[in-house]
Design a protein around this motif. Structure first.
Motif, PDB file in Angstrom:
ATOM      1  N   LYS A  37       0.830  -1.211   0.000  1.00 50.94           N
ATOM      2  CA  LYS A  37       0.000   0.000   0.000  1.00 50.94           C
ATOM      3  C   LYS A  37       0.869   1.267   0.000  1.00 50.94           C
ATOM      4  CE  LYS A  37      -3.395   2.299   2.987  1.00 50.94           C
ATOM      5  NZ  LYS A  37      -4.142   2.185   4.247  1.00 50.94           N
ATOM      6  N   ALA A  38       1.921   1.289   0.829  1.00 51.57           N
ATOM      7  CA  ALA A  38       2.804   2.462   0.900  1.00 51.57           C
ATOM      8  C   ALA A  38       3.594   2.618  -0.390  1.00 51.57           C
ATOM      9  CB  ALA A  38       3.752   2.356   2.091  1.00 51.57           C
ATOM     10  N   TRP A  39       4.048   1.514  -0.979  1.00 51.25           N
ATOM     11  CA  TRP A  39       4.809   1.596  -2.215  1.00 51.25           C
ATOM     12  C   TRP A  39       3.939   2.135  -3.346  1.00 51.25           C
ATOM     13  CZ3 TRP A  39       9.529   2.195  -3.527  1.00 51.25           C
ATOM     14  CH2 TRP A  39       9.913   2.048  -4.854  1.00 51.25           C
ATOM     15  N   GLN A  40       2.706   1.651  -3.432  1.00 50.83           N
ATOM     16  CA  GLN A  40       1.793   2.133  -4.471  1.00 50.83           C
ATOM     17  C   GLN A  40       1.483   3.615  -4.269  1.00 50.83           C
ATOM     18  OE1 GLN A  40      -1.334  -0.778  -4.023  1.00 50.83           O
ATOM     19  NE2 GLN A  40      -0.468  -2.089  -5.620  1.00 50.83           N
ATOM     20  N   ALA A  41       1.318   4.030  -3.014  1.00 44.09           N
ATOM     21  CA  ALA A  41       1.057   5.447  -2.718  1.00 44.09           C
ATOM     22  C   ALA A  41       2.278   6.294  -3.114  1.00 44.09           C
ATOM     23  CB  ALA A  41       0.719   5.632  -1.244  1.00 44.09           C
ATOM     24  N   TRP A  42       3.484   5.783  -2.843  1.00 39.13           N
ATOM     25  CA  TRP A  42       4.685   6.523  -3.240  1.00 39.13           C
ATOM     26  C   TRP A  42       4.738   6.660  -4.758  1.00 39.13           C
ATOM     27  CZ3 TRP A  42       7.872  10.113  -3.183  1.00 39.13           C
ATOM     28  CH2 TRP A  42       8.936  10.145  -4.069  1.00 39.13           C
ATOM     29  N   ASP A  68      15.765  11.017  -2.666  1.00 40.06           N
ATOM     30  CA  ASP A  68      15.667  11.670  -1.352  1.00 40.06           C
ATOM     31  C   ASP A  68      14.209  11.784  -0.913  1.00 40.06           C
ATOM     32  OD1 ASP A  68      18.425  11.969  -1.305  1.00 40.06           O
ATOM     33  OD2 ASP A  68      18.379  14.081  -1.908  1.00 40.06           O
ATOM     34  N   GLN A  69      13.331  12.179  -1.830  1.00 43.05           N
ATOM     35  CA  GLN A  69      11.912  12.314  -1.494  1.00 43.05           C
ATOM     36  C   GLN A  69      11.299  10.957  -1.170  1.00 43.05           C
ATOM     37  OE1 GLN A  69      10.787  15.388  -0.863  1.00 43.05           O
ATOM     38  NE2 GLN A  69      12.915  15.817  -1.403  1.00 43.05           N
ATOM     39  N   MET A  70      11.703   9.915  -1.899  1.00 44.91           N
ATOM     40  CA  MET A  70      11.211   8.566  -1.630  1.00 44.91           C
ATOM     41  C   MET A  70      11.618   8.131  -0.221  1.00 44.91           C
ATOM     42  SD  MET A  70      12.097   4.943  -3.482  1.00 44.91           S
ATOM     43  CE  MET A  70      13.732   4.858  -2.751  1.00 44.91           C
ATOM     44  N   ASP A  71      12.872   8.354   0.132  1.00 40.16           N
ATOM     45  CA  ASP A  71      13.341   7.973   1.467  1.00 40.16           C
ATOM     46  C   ASP A  71      12.532   8.678   2.546  1.00 40.16           C
ATOM     47  OD1 ASP A  71      15.260   6.359   0.268  1.00 40.16           O
ATOM     48  OD2 ASP A  71      16.897   7.811   0.555  1.00 40.16           O
ATOM     49  N   LYS A  72      12.297   9.974   2.359  1.00 45.28           N
ATOM     50  CA  LYS A  72      11.506  10.737   3.332  1.00 45.28           C
ATOM     51  C   LYS A  72      10.071  10.216   3.394  1.00 45.28           C
ATOM     52  CE  LYS A  72      14.101  15.039   2.901  1.00 45.28           C
ATOM     53  NZ  LYS A  72      14.055  16.431   2.441  1.00 45.28           N
ATOM     54  N   TYR A  73       9.456  10.018   2.239  1.00 43.38           N
ATOM     55  CA  TYR A  73       8.058   9.558   2.188  1.00 43.38           C
ATOM     56  C   TYR A  73       7.903   8.203   2.872  1.00 43.38           C
ATOM     57  CZ  TYR A  73       3.554   8.042   0.450  1.00 43.38           C
ATOM     58  OH  TYR A  73       2.262   7.585   0.379  1.00 43.38           O
ATOM     59  N   LEU A  74       8.757   7.257   2.505  1.00 41.76           N
ATOM     60  CA  LEU A  74       8.608   5.907   3.047  1.00 41.76           C
ATOM     61  C   LEU A  74       8.926   5.838   4.533  1.00 41.76           C
ATOM     62  CD1 LEU A  74      10.021   3.795   0.090  1.00 41.76           C
ATOM     63  CD2 LEU A  74       7.625   4.214   0.681  1.00 41.76           C
ATOM     64  N   SER A  75       9.711   6.798   5.037  1.00 40.28           N
ATOM     65  CA  SER A  75      10.022   6.847   6.465  1.00 40.28           C
ATOM     66  C   SER A  75       8.982   7.630   7.257  1.00 40.28           C
ATOM     67  CB  SER A  75      11.402   7.469   6.678  1.00 40.28           C
ATOM     68  OG  SER A  75      12.387   6.662   6.109  1.00 40.28           O
ATOM     69  N   GLY A  76       7.999   8.203   6.559  1.00 34.36           N
ATOM     70  CA  GLY A  76       6.956   8.972   7.232  1.00 34.36           C
ATOM     71  C   GLY A  76       7.376  10.392   7.562  1.00 34.36           C
ATOM     72  N   GLU A  77       8.468  10.870   6.957  1.00 34.78           N
ATOM     73  CA  GLU A  77       8.926  12.242   7.181  1.00 34.78           C
ATOM     74  C   GLU A  77       8.225  13.187   6.212  1.00 34.78           C
ATOM     75  OE1 GLU A  77      13.211  12.535   6.980  1.00 34.78           O
ATOM     76  OE2 GLU A  77      13.412  10.476   7.705  1.00 34.78           O
ATOM     77  N   ASN A  78       8.386  14.478   6.437  1.00 31.15           N
ATOM     78  CA  ASN A  78       7.863  15.470   5.493  1.00 31.15           C
ATOM     79  C   ASN A  78       8.679  15.408   4.211  1.00 31.15           C
ATOM     80  OD1 ASN A  78       5.856  16.493   7.157  1.00 31.15           O
ATOM     81  ND2 ASN A  78       7.217  17.979   8.089  1.00 31.15           N
ATOM     82  N   TYR A  79       7.996  15.530   3.098  1.00 27.96           N
ATOM     83  CA  TYR A  79       8.636  15.491   1.791  1.00 27.96           C
ATOM     84  C   TYR A  79       7.993  16.552   0.920  1.00 27.96           C
ATOM     85  CZ  TYR A  79       4.378  13.117   0.425  1.00 27.96           C
ATOM     86  OH  TYR A  79       3.062  12.833   0.192  1.00 27.96           O
ATOM     87  N   ASP A  80       8.651  16.895  -0.196  1.00 30.09           N
ATOM     88  CA  ASP A  80       8.099  17.880  -1.119  1.00 30.09           C
ATOM     89  C   ASP A  80       6.835  17.320  -1.763  1.00 30.09           C
ATOM     90  OD1 ASP A  80      10.141  19.629  -0.646  1.00 30.09           O
ATOM     91  OD2 ASP A  80      11.182  19.266  -2.534  1.00 30.09           O
ATOM     92  N   ARG A  81       5.855  18.167  -1.881  1.00 29.58           N
ATOM     93  CA  ARG A  81       4.626  17.787  -2.576  1.00 29.58           C
ATOM     94  C   ARG A  81       4.482  18.674  -3.797  1.00 29.58           C
ATOM     95  NH1 ARG A  81       0.436  15.176   0.926  1.00 29.58           N
ATOM     96  NH2 ARG A  81       1.565  14.628   2.807  1.00 29.58           N
TER      97      ARG A  81
END
Length: 91
Positions: A37-42, A68-81
């Motif tokens: 689910k998280a991978w598909q959302a990424w 870098d954005q993938m690492d942040k997203y998958l770790s639950g950190e803030n990332y660029d949108r």
């Protein structure tokens, strides 16, 4: 029966990926720690970033940025949108 993982993005036990999504240690780590689910959302987020920021995947800097954005997203950190993006609200 589906393989389950404790997803570091969602913080809960969810169905895991069928195989590592990337080659090497990074792909193996994602396979072990990230849900399907998280991978598909990424992947959806990544597509928006590529389109909205007009990134060229031929550009090494754009690929590094996405990594870098993938690492942040998958770790639950803030990332660029994508600019102007408003996340869907769960009712």
């Amino acid at each position: 029966m589906a393989r389950m993982v404790f997803c570091k993005h969602f913080g809960e036990e969810l169905e895991g990926l069928e195989r590592p999504p990337l080659p090497g240690p990074k792909g193996q780590k994602i396979f072990e720690e990230v849900s399907k689910k998280a991978w598909q959302a990424w992947q959806a987020e990544q597509t928006m970033l590529i389109n909205e920021k007009q990134l060229s995947l031929m550009d090494p800097e754009a690929r590094k940025y996405l990594q870098d954005q993938m690492d942040k997203y998958l770790s639950g950190e803030n990332y660029d949108r994508a600019e102007g993006f408003v996340p869907q609200q769960d009712d």
